[in-house]
Structure formats: C-alpha cells, structure tokens
Design an enzyme around this catalytic site. Structure first.
Site, PDB file in Angstrom:
ATOM      1  CD  GLU A 237      63.289  58.238 -20.000  1.00 26.24           C
ATOM      2  OE1 GLU A 237      63.474  58.585 -18.816  1.00 26.24           O
ATOM      3  OE2 GLU A 237      63.044  59.045 -20.905  1.00 26.24           O
ATOM      4  CB  CYS A 271      62.682  55.093 -11.953  1.00 24.77           C
ATOM      5  SG  CYS A 271      61.237  55.682 -12.846  1.00 24.77           S
TER       6      CYS A 271
HETATM    7  P1  NAD Z   1      67.703  46.159 -15.939  1.00 24.05           P
HETATM    8  O1  NAD Z   1      68.653  47.163 -16.466  1.00 24.05           O
HETATM    9  O2  NAD Z   1      68.242  45.030 -15.169  1.00 24.05           O
HETATM   10  O3  NAD Z   1      66.837  45.507 -17.118  1.00 24.05           O
HETATM   11  C1  NAD Z   1      66.046  46.301 -17.975  1.00 24.05           C
HETATM   12  C2  NAD Z   1      65.845  45.557 -19.274  1.00 24.05           C
HETATM   13  O4  NAD Z   1      67.097  45.424 -19.934  1.00 24.05           O
HETATM   14  C3  NAD Z   1      65.306  44.139 -19.120  1.00 24.05           C
HETATM   15  O5  NAD Z   1      64.361  43.902 -20.143  1.00 24.05           O
HETATM   16  C4  NAD Z   1      66.554  43.270 -19.300  1.00 24.05           C
HETATM   17  O6  NAD Z   1      66.277  41.984 -19.779  1.00 24.05           O
HETATM   18  C5  NAD Z   1      67.313  44.086 -20.326  1.00 24.05           C
HETATM   19  N1  NAD Z   1      68.772  43.849 -20.330  1.00 24.05           N
HETATM   20  C6  NAD Z   1      69.577  43.539 -19.303  1.00 24.05           C
HETATM   21  N2  NAD Z   1      70.856  43.468 -19.709  1.00 24.05           N
HETATM   22  C7  NAD Z   1      70.861  43.756 -21.034  1.00 24.05           C
HETATM   23  C8  NAD Z   1      71.881  43.874 -22.024  1.00 24.05           C
HETATM   24  N3  NAD Z   1      73.149  43.664 -21.737  1.00 24.05           N
HETATM   25  N4  NAD Z   1      71.516  44.215 -23.271  1.00 24.05           N
HETATM   26  C9  NAD Z   1      70.227  44.450 -23.584  1.00 24.05           C
HETATM   27  N5  NAD Z   1      69.212  44.345 -22.690  1.00 24.05           N
HETATM   28  C10 NAD Z   1      69.536  44.008 -21.431  1.00 24.05           C
HETATM   29  O7  NAD Z   1      66.634  46.989 -15.103  1.00 24.05           O
HETATM   30  P2  NAD Z   1      65.407  46.417 -14.277  1.00 24.05           P
HETATM   31  O8  NAD Z   1      65.943  45.784 -13.057  1.00 24.05           O
HETATM   32  O9  NAD Z   1      64.498  45.650 -15.165  1.00 24.05           O
HETATM   33  O10 NAD Z   1      64.644  47.751 -13.908  1.00 24.05           O
HETATM   34  C11 NAD Z   1      64.903  48.488 -12.756  1.00 24.05           C
HETATM   35  C12 NAD Z   1      65.709  49.719 -13.100  1.00 24.05           C
HETATM   36  O11 NAD Z   1      65.007  50.490 -14.077  1.00 24.05           O
HETATM   37  C13 NAD Z   1      65.891  50.643 -11.932  1.00 24.05           C
HETATM   38  O12 NAD Z   1      67.207  51.141 -11.915  1.00 24.05           O
HETATM   39  C14 NAD Z   1      64.910  51.765 -12.202  1.00 24.05           C
HETATM   40  O13 NAD Z   1      65.233  52.978 -11.591  1.00 24.05           O
HETATM   41  C15 NAD Z   1      64.972  51.847 -13.689  1.00 24.05           C
HETATM   42  N6  NAD Z   1      63.766  52.479 -14.209  1.00 24.05           N
HETATM   43  C16 NAD Z   1      63.866  53.694 -14.824  1.00 24.05           C
HETATM   44  C17 NAD Z   1      62.729  54.325 -15.277  1.00 24.05           C
HETATM   45  C18 NAD Z   1      62.769  55.662 -15.965  1.00 24.05           C
HETATM   46  O14 NAD Z   1      61.816  55.974 -16.637  1.00 24.05           O
HETATM   47  N7  NAD Z   1      63.809  56.447 -15.819  1.00 24.05           N
HETATM   48  C19 NAD Z   1      61.498  53.706 -15.106  1.00 24.05           C
HETATM   49  C20 NAD Z   1      61.449  52.483 -14.472  1.00 24.05           C
HETATM   50  C21 NAD Z   1      62.582  51.865 -14.047  1.00 24.05           C
END
Ligand code: NAD
Length: 512
Positions: A237, A271
C-alpha cells in the site's frame, strides 16, 4: 547473553517535548520472534473464526473504553488534531473489527463452486487456509489504523502477526502492543518489533509467510525485491498524488470546503489527500476565491477545536519546502501561505495553495505529503482525464459535479484504485470496499472480502465420492480419441446436442 536494547526517545512533533521512550528490538531477536510466532500459529490457526472473534470483540471493548486516551496518544505522537485521531484512526479500526466480526465467518468458510458437467459426479470447493506468520510494516501518518486493520484481518484469518510500526510514531506502536496484550491474545500471536528501517529490513529478511507493507514507493520496491528472493507474497500500500476534479456544475461551496479538507486534513500527510486540484476554467476565479476564504477560517493546533495539526516527520517538511521552492522559481504563484523563507522552525506549516503551475514541476509529479495544493484550470472533460492520469501514481481521485452520468463517465476513465464522487478520501472508510492502488500506488487489495482472503492460501478442492471403478479420462485411451472428438463437439457447439453427448459419453464409459 541478553542483547542490549537501545532506548529511543519519543518526541511530540507539535511541541518538541519528550513524551516517552521505547526499547528498540535488537535484530538478534528476529529468529526468536519468528519461532514464537510459528509455535503460536499451531494453536491459533486451529481455532474457529468465531473463537478468534472473541479476542477481537474484547479488543474492541477495550478500545471503546479507552477511546479518549488512545486519541490523545495518537495526537501527541503524530501532531494531528485530536478529532482526526478519533475520526480517522480509531473509528475506521473499530469499524473494521465490526465488519470482520459480522462477515468473517462467511468469507472464510469453505465455499462451494459449480462443477462443469464434463466432471460428472464431482463436487468443487474453495478453502481458505491461514498462511503462518504475517509481517506487517506500517507508516506514521495513520499509525493506529494502518497497523491495526491489517493486523486484525490477518489474525481473524488464523495467522499470527509481527508488527513493525513506524519509528516516527513509536508511542502508538507501544499503545497497540498494550491493547492486544490487554485483550489477552495468547503468547506469540501478536508481537511488536520496535525500531526503524534496519529492524524492518531484518524482519523482512526473516522469511515471513506474508508481508503486508504500507509506506513509500521507495521502501515498497525494496521490500518487494527482498520478498522476491524467497517468493514471499506481499501486499504493498504505497503513495499517491490524487487528483481532485471540479466541474463548473458542481456545488461550488461544497467543493471548496471539500478541497480544503481533502488537501489539509492530517496536515496533508494522507496517501489519498487531494494533491492536484483541477478546476474548470469558467469557474476557476470564483472557485479559487471561495477556497481562499475557506482556508482563512481554518485553525491550526492539536486541541479539540483545532482543524489542522502539525507535520509529523521533520524530514517531510523539507520535501514540501523543496517542491514549493522549485515551483516558485519556475513561475508559480502563491495564493495562500507564506514564502518558504518565511517558514519558522516549528512543525505547523502554512496552508499553501499555488497557481500558475505546470505538469513538469515536482509538486505535480511527486508526492508532497504536506499542506501544499497546486490548482490548475482545465477546459474539457477529455483534457482533465488526461492530466489526472498523467502520473505514476493511482491511489484515489475525486470528481465533483451534479451531473451523475458525467461523474461516472470520468470516474471510469481514471486509472486509480478508488474514485469518490462529490466527496474525497472516504472510500477507505467503507470497510466493505476493496482498498489499494493502481500503478506505483501499490500491489494488491485489502478491506472487504479480499482483506481476509489475502492472508490465506486459497485452496481448490475437488471431491469424488470414490465409488466408481474408473474415469473416462483415465487409461486405457484405446479407441477413445474419435469418441472424445464427438463428445466435445456435441458439448461445446452453440446448440448443445444432448442426445449425441449422452450416447457418446456412454460409449466412452464402455471402453474403460
Ligand atoms: P516509509 O516507506 O519511509 O516507512 C514505512 C515503514 O517501513 C516504516 O515502518 C519504516 O520503518 C519501514 N522501513 C523503511 N525502510 C525499510 C526497509 N528497507 N525494510 C523494511 N522496512 C522498512 O514510509 P513512511 O514515511 O512511514 O510513510 C509515508 C508513505 O506511506 C507515503 O508515501 C504515503 O503515501 C504512504 N502511505 C500509503 C498508504 C496506503 O494505504 N496506500 C497509507 C498511508 C501512507
């Protein structure tokens, strides 16, 4: 020897004050988390959906009891307005539990499927078998909902869960851990691993049976690559750059209020927030002035009477600023808000509308995830559909018009996981609708029936009562070939020849 656990400070983004601390999960514990999860799976997966539902009911009761406390925790950890913590984090979580308690048994029970006549005497079914240990990695913007809804879905389907909540909002991660523990889930059924991307990466490499990831496109691609090595199935997502399309015949006051909310709710860190506002040229000036008036009424803060909260993640502020600087340098005009050099150090950003933009600018092509809304005039339905689809994203979109046919026509042509007509974002609030993205906004769907079944192996079962000695398609094949030709011709021709079909079938039977 016990691994040393690092203490991480939890800072409230709105005030900059420390509001707690959390112990980081050492990556040396990854294996033991999975072992615990696999041991617990044996017992948990053998319960009925209704038995598992009892734990979810209790979880819901506890959440209802502690609603205000949870809302305050979410607001403090994210900087969001407490009302939004309640309406957009807690309510959808409770509603998803309700939905699953109501429909879970039916969705996950063995389903009978029609059996074609050529397979005479057999019955067909689909069974849903839990996968094992599901790894859920969640983001910081709706830290409760986006962790708990997949957790609840995976648990109801008979899996055990390891949650890796966002390191940006660890207080909510702790709160989730406590809620499940209070609801008495058996040991190992729900485990929470705290920490940042190193911890997330270690758990992704730990060979879970399924990965449910919500976050950025960048991390989603990394996770998909790791998962591919072991062919681990995933749901991703990811981000969005949602268009909001306002036609001249829309209820303009409603659309202006809707645009302010869709762009600035959660300080734009959604998002599915409106990130590109397309307005039909004939009403553009009038609409812009209504929108500006609406924005002037909004109050920033985090208390019950505030409308727009602070940013959550300091690094995100710089992304928004960078996009605005680039747009202004290329001739964009600030309609509301302040010039980037006038922004203070705090995490409350000016609510910014920018006009005179073009589709090459970063603020049109890249996710902003902040209170920054470019407004663009359009002349025709065809043009606005092309502009709306001119993006690598496709999460959600909204179309505003009183002409229902036009709204549906446009909605059908948008490459998007969801479209909302005369409102925005709220498709996620109906748990009965599938949720997920098109293009780089993600892979897979959750919510609804799919939200439970993705966490299961979908097993096809075909059953014969075993009383016949043999089958017509078994050996020997001798003399059967021409008879099969006759059988299939009589069966598959447009006007099925039943007499010939029956006679031929009986002749093949005799050859056995
Ligand atoms: P992010 O990708 O930076 O982090 C998300 C999660 O992934 C965190 O828990 C982080 O610690 C973990 N993570 C980071 N690198 C990783 C790796 N290499 N391996 C495993 N885990 C890892 O995203 P964010 O900044 O926390 O969230 C914002 C983003 O999420 C925005 O792009 C937003 O659009 C998206 N988002 C999507 C939805 C949806 O339902 N489509 C909902 C909310 C947010």
């Amino acid at each position: 020897m016990e691994a040393i656990q690092e203490k991480l400070k939890i800072i409230a983004p709105a005030t900059g004050e420390q509001i707690g601390e959390v112990l980081e999960t050492p990556v040396s514990q990854v294996d033991s988390f999975y072992q615990k999860g696999r041991t617990a799976f044996k017992q948990w997966s053998s319960l009925t959906v209704a038995e598992r539902g009892k734990y979810l009911s209790l979880l819901k009761e506890i959440m209802v009891e502690q609603m205000e406390e949870i809302a305050k925790t979410v607001a403090a950890d994210t900087g969001k307005v407490v009302t939004e913590a309640l309406v957009a984090d807690i309510m959808p979580t409770l509603d998803s539990i309700d939905h699953i308690l109501k429909h879970g048994e039916e969705v996950l029970q063995r389903q009978k499927v029609k059996t074609p006549l050529l397979l005479i005497g057999k019955k067909s079914f689909v069974e849903y078998m839990p996968r094992g240990v599901v790894l859920i990695i969640s983001p910081w913007n709706y830290p409760l909902q986006l962790a708990m809804v997949p957790m609840i879905s995976a648990l109801a389907s008979g899996n055990t869960v390891i949650l890796k909540p966002s390191e940006v909002t660890p207080l909510v991660g702790k709160c989730i851990e406590e809620l499940f523990s209070k609801a008495g889930f058996p040991i190992g059924v729900v485990q929470v691993a705290h920490g940042g991307k190193e911890v997330g990466a270690a758990f992704t490499n730990g060979k879970p049976d399924y990965i449910f990831f919500t976050g950025s496109v960048r991390t989603g691609k990394v996770i998909q690559q790791v998962a591919a090595k072991e062919l681990i199935p995933t749901t991703l997502e990811l981000g969005g750059k949602d268009p909001m399309i306002v036609f001249a015949d829309a209820h303009l006051e409603r659309a202006a209020k809707g645009a302010a909310w869709a762009a600035f709710t959660n300080s734009g860190q959604v998002c599915m927030s409106a990130e590109r506002l397309y307005v039909e040229k004939t009403i553009y000036p009038a609409f812009l002035s209504l929108l500006k008036k609406e924005i002037l009424t909004l109050k920033q803060g985090t208390d019950e009477d505030s409308d727009v909260g602070s940013m959550t993640f300091p690094a995100q502020k710089e992304i928004v600023k960078d996009q605005l600087v680039e747009a202004l340098k290329s001739g964009a005009k600030l309609e509301t808000g302040l010039l980037p050099e006038q922004w203070g150090d705090g995490m409350f950003l000016p609510l910014t509308i920018v006009s005179n933009v073009n589709h090459e600018m970063k603020l049109i092509q890249e996710e902003s995830f902040g209170p920054l809304l470019p407004i663009i005039p359009f002349e025709s339905e065809e043009e606005v559909i092309r502009l709306a689809n001119d993006t690598v994203y496709g999460l959600n979109a909204s179309v505003w018009t009183k002409d229902r046919d036009k709204a549906r026509r446009v909605a059908s042509q948008l490459v998007s996981g969801a479209v909302v007509i005369n409102d925005a974002i709220i498709s996620i609030a109906n748990h009965g609708l599938p949720f997920g993205g098109a293009k780089q906004s993600g892979i897979g769907r959750y919510h609804g029936d799919a939200g439970l079944r993705i966490f299961c192996h979908e097993k096809a079962i075909i059953e014969d009562n075993g009383r016949k000695k043999t089958e017509i398609h078994w050996y020997p094949y001798q003399d059967k070939y021409p008879l099969f030709i006759q059988l299939f011709k009589s069966y598959f021709r447009t006007n099925r020849d039943w007499l010939k079909f029956t006679q031929t079938y009986l002749r093949i039977l005799k050859k056995n």
